[in-house]
Enzyme design. Structure first.
Site, PDB file in Angstrom:
ATOM      1  N   SER A  89       0.810  -1.219   0.000  1.00 50.96           N
ATOM      2  CA  SER A  89       0.000   0.000   0.000  1.00 50.96           C
ATOM      3  C   SER A  89       0.844   1.269   0.000  1.00 50.96           C
ATOM      4  O   SER A  89       0.311   2.371  -0.095  1.00 50.96           O
ATOM      5  CB  SER A  89      -0.958   0.013   1.195  1.00 50.96           C
ATOM      6  OG  SER A  89      -0.255  -0.039   2.410  1.00 50.96           O
ATOM      7  N   GLY A 136       5.359   2.858  -0.338  1.00 49.52           N
ATOM      8  CA  GLY A 136       6.805   2.709  -0.230  1.00 49.52           C
ATOM      9  C   GLY A 136       7.445   1.559  -0.968  1.00 49.52           C
ATOM     10  O   GLY A 136       7.207   1.337  -2.166  1.00 49.52           O
ATOM     11  N   GLY A 192       7.051  -1.658  -0.817  1.00 52.95           N
ATOM     12  CA  GLY A 192       6.192  -2.708  -1.338  1.00 52.95           C
ATOM     13  C   GLY A 192       5.631  -2.377  -2.703  1.00 52.95           C
ATOM     14  O   GLY A 192       5.581  -3.241  -3.594  1.00 52.95           O
ATOM     15  N   ASP A 243      -3.906  -8.449   7.572  1.00 52.99           N
ATOM     16  CA  ASP A 243      -3.557  -7.619   8.719  1.00 52.99           C
ATOM     17  C   ASP A 243      -2.614  -8.437   9.586  1.00 52.99           C
ATOM     18  O   ASP A 243      -3.035  -9.374  10.282  1.00 52.99           O
ATOM     19  CB  ASP A 243      -4.819  -7.236   9.501  1.00 52.99           C
ATOM     20  CG  ASP A 243      -4.506  -6.342  10.706  1.00 52.99           C
ATOM     21  OD1 ASP A 243      -3.318  -6.098  10.980  1.00 52.99           O
ATOM     22  OD2 ASP A 243      -5.461  -5.900  11.372  1.00 52.99           O
ATOM     23  N   LEU A 244      -1.328  -8.112   9.554  1.00 52.57           N
ATOM     24  CA  LEU A 244      -0.317  -8.884  10.268  1.00 52.57           C
ATOM     25  C   LEU A 244      -0.445  -8.763  11.779  1.00 52.57           C
ATOM     26  O   LEU A 244       0.176  -9.535  12.515  1.00 52.57           O
ATOM     27  CB  LEU A 244       1.085  -8.455   9.824  1.00 52.57           C
ATOM     28  CG  LEU A 244       1.466  -8.880   8.413  1.00 52.57           C
ATOM     29  CD1 LEU A 244       2.689  -8.107   7.929  1.00 52.57           C
ATOM     30  CD2 LEU A 244       1.726 -10.385   8.347  1.00 52.57           C
ATOM     31  N   ASN A 263       7.656  -8.022   3.078  1.00 52.53           N
ATOM     32  CA  ASN A 263       8.074  -6.625   3.061  1.00 52.53           C
ATOM     33  C   ASN A 263       7.377  -5.764   4.111  1.00 52.53           C
ATOM     34  O   ASN A 263       7.944  -4.784   4.594  1.00 52.53           O
ATOM     35  CB  ASN A 263       7.787  -6.059   1.654  1.00 52.53           C
ATOM     36  CG  ASN A 263       7.861  -4.551   1.607  1.00 52.53           C
ATOM     37  OD1 ASN A 263       8.933  -3.964   1.465  1.00 52.53           O
ATOM     38  ND2 ASN A 263       6.704  -3.893   1.729  1.00 52.53           N
ATOM     39  N   SER A 322      16.460  -5.076   8.865  1.00 49.70           N
ATOM     40  CA  SER A 322      16.967  -3.705   8.922  1.00 49.70           C
ATOM     41  C   SER A 322      18.290  -3.687   9.665  1.00 49.70           C
ATOM     42  O   SER A 322      18.568  -4.563  10.494  1.00 49.70           O
ATOM     43  CB  SER A 322      15.961  -2.813   9.662  1.00 49.70           C
ATOM     44  OG  SER A 322      16.520  -1.552   9.970  1.00 49.70           O
ATOM     45  N   TYR A 338       9.483  -0.394  28.144  1.00 47.48           N
ATOM     46  CA  TYR A 338       9.358  -0.325  26.693  1.00 47.48           C
ATOM     47  C   TYR A 338      10.112   0.863  26.125  1.00 47.48           C
ATOM     48  O   TYR A 338      10.080   1.975  26.654  1.00 47.48           O
ATOM     49  CB  TYR A 338       7.882  -0.204  26.301  1.00 47.48           C
ATOM     50  CG  TYR A 338       7.656  -0.166  24.806  1.00 47.48           C
ATOM     51  CD1 TYR A 338       7.716  -1.323  24.041  1.00 47.48           C
ATOM     52  CD2 TYR A 338       7.390   1.042  24.148  1.00 47.48           C
ATOM     53  CE1 TYR A 338       7.509  -1.295  22.669  1.00 47.48           C
ATOM     54  CE2 TYR A 338       7.177   1.079  22.778  1.00 47.48           C
ATOM     55  CZ  TYR A 338       7.243  -0.093  22.040  1.00 47.48           C
ATOM     56  OH  TYR A 338       7.042  -0.064  20.678  1.00 47.48           O
TER      57      TYR A 338
END
Length: 309
Positions: free
Chosen positions: A31, A33, A35, A82-83, A109, A157, A177
């Site tokens: 959707s 960049g 990808g 939806d991951l 990706n 990355s 966190y």
């Protein structure tokens, strides 16, 4: 004569003269960049891309250029994914398996970066859940669709150098966190997943690798305050989106499988294992085969599913 590519190579340069007619390739995160660019160049060389995205309306708008530049039978079909929801991941995988058509290449990706603390639909820390566990379930469920000669490319990355995985506290239940600590853990997990997937599947001729696309200005940084990304990466050379997607298509299509299988790649080459801080390279813990096995076992435990080779 073998062509050599580097940090400034673009997707079009890497695939110059390559015919992908008849190839079927799954790309997650189409959707925006990297990808979209990855799908565009693959379709432009004749591949049929199955593009997965959470927001299908946004993906449809973003991939108009894929259709406009598709050649030799290339094109794109969109599927919902939806991951951050294993129900969505399993539904997507089930649909692909039911369809039955094989994939010559899977490029994992999609991802998120430096998000505020949150949890996925299944209670996992957002970055580990979406970047690693979502892809872990999806790819393992469709692994049988990768035939001999098939490949998996996981987008990791240089951010993996921020942190090793924490198998005792993956969801920050006890650890304070921090956005880039969590991002680093998830990106290390992407590499370790590729290492173990490669070990499990190489006997049947399927290989896996992980890649660092480079530092690129994309929507991935949308959760960050202005200047935060620059501060995090320090002095570096920024890449364009076509340069950033180049290593993915190089590792998936152009590089010899035995060269990249089980390794981490950057700038269109296999990265060196580095022991100390350096501009490039991969940390030893991210390619440790025993660490990869341990992460696999922990991931199976977390998602409540076993995956055999």
């Amino acid at each position: 004569m073998t062509k050599t590519f580097g940090a400034e190579s673009t997707t079009d340069q890497v695939l110059d003269g390559v015919d992908l007619s008849g190839k079927r390739i799954l790309v997650t995160g189409v959707s925006a960049g990297l990808g979209v660019e990855t799908a565009r160049v693959l379709a432009a060389h004749g591949a049929h891309v199955v593009g997965a995205a959470r927001d299908l309306g946004k993906a449809e708008r973003a991939t108009q250029a894929v259709w406009e530049q598709a050649r030799n039978g290339g094109g794109i079909t969109l599927v919902q994914l939806d991951l951050a929801s294993l129900a969505s991941v399993r539904a997507c995988a089930d649909g692909l398996v039911a369809d039955g058509r094989p994939f010559d290449l899977v490029i994992a990706n999609a991802g998120v970066m430096a998000t505020p603390f949150g949890r996925t639909a299944d209670g996992f820390e957002t970055q580990f859940g979406a970047n690693h566990l979502g892809h872990f379930v999806l790819i393992n469920r469709i692994a049988g669709l990768l035939p001999q000669g098939g490949r998996l490319v996981n987008l990791s990355s240089a951010g993996h150098r921020f942190a090793d995985v924490d198998l005792d506290d993956p969801n920050f239940d006890h650890t304070p966190y921090a956005e880039f600590l969590a991002y680093g853990r998830s990106k290390t997990a992407n590499i370790l997943f590729a290492v173990e997937f490669d070990r499990r599947h190489k006997a049947r001729g399927v290989r896996a690798t992980a890649v660092h696309p480079g530092v690129i200005r994309t929507e991935l940084a949308r959760h960050m305050s202005p200047g935060a990304l620059e501060e995090a990466v320090g002095q570096t050379t920024w890449k364009t989106i076509p340069q950033g997607a180049a290593t993915s298509v190089w590792a998936g299509v152009v590089a010899p499988a035995e060269l990249v299988g089980g390794h981490y790649c950057e700038d269109c080459h296999v990265a060196e294992v580095i022991q100390q801080e350096a501009r490039g390279g991969v940390r030893p813990y991210a390619v440790d085969p025993e660490r990869a096995k341990a992460l696999w076992a922990k991931s199976e435990e977390m998602v409540g599913e076993r995956f055999d080779a």
